[in-house]
Design a protein around this motif. Structure first.
Motif, short mmCIF file in Angstrom:
data_model
loop_
_atom_site.label_atom_id
_atom_site.label_comp_id
_atom_site.label_asym_id
_atom_site.label_seq_id
_atom_site.Cartn_x
_atom_site.Cartn_y
_atom_site.Cartn_z
N ALA A 20 44.10 45.74 44.24
CA ALA A 20 44.11 45.90 45.90
C ALA A 20 44.68 45.07 46.60
O ALA A 20 45.40 44.15 46.14
N THR A 54 45.70 41.01 47.48
CA THR A 54 44.59 40.18 46.69
C THR A 54 45.68 39.14 45.61
O THR A 54 44.83 38.62 44.90
N GLN A 108 45.44 35.52 45.71
CA GLN A 108 43.98 35.06 45.02
C GLN A 108 43.85 35.01 43.74
O GLN A 108 43.41 34.22 43.18
N ARG A 109 44.30 35.80 42.95
CA ARG A 109 44.60 36.01 41.62
C ARG A 109 45.21 34.91 40.94
O ARG A 109 45.04 34.24 39.79
N HIS A 156 42.33 42.41 36.28
CA HIS A 156 41.86 43.69 36.68
C HIS A 156 40.76 44.26 35.73
O HIS A 156 40.66 43.70 34.72
N GLU A 157 39.79 45.05 36.33
CA GLU A 157 38.75 45.47 35.49
C GLU A 157 38.93 46.15 34.29
O GLU A 157 38.08 46.42 33.27
N SER A 197 33.92 33.35 43.01
CA SER A 197 33.31 34.09 44.12
C SER A 197 34.22 34.05 45.29
O SER A 197 34.78 32.64 45.66
N LEU A 246 37.76 36.97 43.49
CA LEU A 246 37.74 38.04 42.71
C LEU A 246 36.54 38.95 43.25
O LEU A 246 35.71 38.55 43.53
N SER A 247 36.58 40.23 42.69
CA SER A 247 35.56 41.12 42.90
C SER A 247 34.50 40.94 42.05
O SER A 247 34.57 40.35 41.03
N GLU A 248 33.20 41.38 42.20
CA GLU A 248 32.27 41.18 41.37
C GLU A 248 32.43 42.14 40.06
O GLU A 248 32.15 41.62 39.09
N ARG A 249 33.04 43.19 40.11
CA ARG A 249 33.42 43.85 39.07
C ARG A 249 34.63 43.20 38.12
O ARG A 249 34.27 43.26 37.13
N GLU A 250 35.51 42.62 38.90
CA GLU A 250 36.37 41.85 38.04
C GLU A 250 35.79 40.75 37.41
O GLU A 250 36.24 40.38 36.15
#
Length: 229
Positions: free
Chosen positions: A59, A62, A65-66, A157-158, A191, A194-198
């Motif tokens: 994304a 981002t 943030q990672r 990554h998911e 939180s 990362l996204s919830e899926r990640e």
């Protein structure tokens, strides 16, 4: 994430969060805008969000943030090879700020396999956990006899994206102490980074790694970063 928000951070990151960033210059060789700076007497690496190159599979905006999330994983595990990294505002807007590690750039992971096997094995496990898509040999630094690992913008990554030069440990048992350490990872600390899926994918990887208990072979997908150094 706005420039005003701050992720969870240990006390070791307070200076990086609160000091004014003085830009010294641009670090060459990086695919994204990477700046050498100073906060007081501390040299830092500043990666502003606005300097991130767009990618098809991560994304936009981002990566910084990672970087911070990777540091948090390392800190939560009680390991200390990812330099302190925080998200904050800077002269070019929000980005990641990481403690600069002085090192000899001519020495890479390829030169350290025999002399620093246990440390590299732990970094390889870390890369499994964070799903590092870009573990180049030059991202492992030797400084005063210690190893450090940097450049974690392409992590979490998911989907399985592991691309690394550290395939020396295929089939070897993961040390029991390290397996116990990763079992304690929880998702709530990430939180806002990362996204919830990640976060769910991170927790799923930890479960798989602890169930299997050995370093896996390459795949699926391309197993090496490019360039390798």
């Amino acid at each position: 994430m706005s420039g005003r928000q701050r992720p969870p951070c240990s006390r070791s990151g307070l200076t990086l969060l609160d000091g004014e960033i003085e830009i010294i210059g641009l670090l060459s060789g990086a695919s994204n805008y990477t700046l050498l700076g100073r906060i007081g007497e501390q040299m830092v690496v500043y990666k502003p969000r606005r300097g991130e190159s767009p990618l098809w599979d991560f994304a936009t905006g981002t990566l910084f943030q990672r970087e911070a999330a990777a540091y948090l994983v390392c800190e939560m595990l009680g390991w200390d090879f990812v330099p302190v990294t925080v998200c904050r505002d800077g002269p070019l807007g929000p980005g990641s700020v990481q403690r600069f590690i002085d090192h000899d750039p001519s020495v890479t992971a390829f030169d350290l396999v025999e002399s620093h096997t246990p440390e590299l094995m732990r970094i390889a496990l870390f890369d499994l956990v964070v799903n590092n898509a870009d573990r180049k040999a030059g991202h492992v630094l030797l400084s005063d006899g210690r190893l450090f690992a940097v450049d974690h913008g392409l992590c979490f990554h998911e989907e399985s994206k592991l691309r690394t030069v550290l395939w020396d440990f295929i089939g070897m048992p993961i040390p029991a102490d390290d397996l116990r350490s990763i079992q304690g990872l929880t998702g709530e600390s990430f939180s806002g980074l990362l996204s919830e899926r990640e976060i769910r994918a991170l927790q799923s990887r930890v479960e798989t790694i602890t169930d299997v208990g050995v370093f896996p072979p390459p795949g699926p997908g391309r197993p090496y970063p490019w360039p390798p150094v």
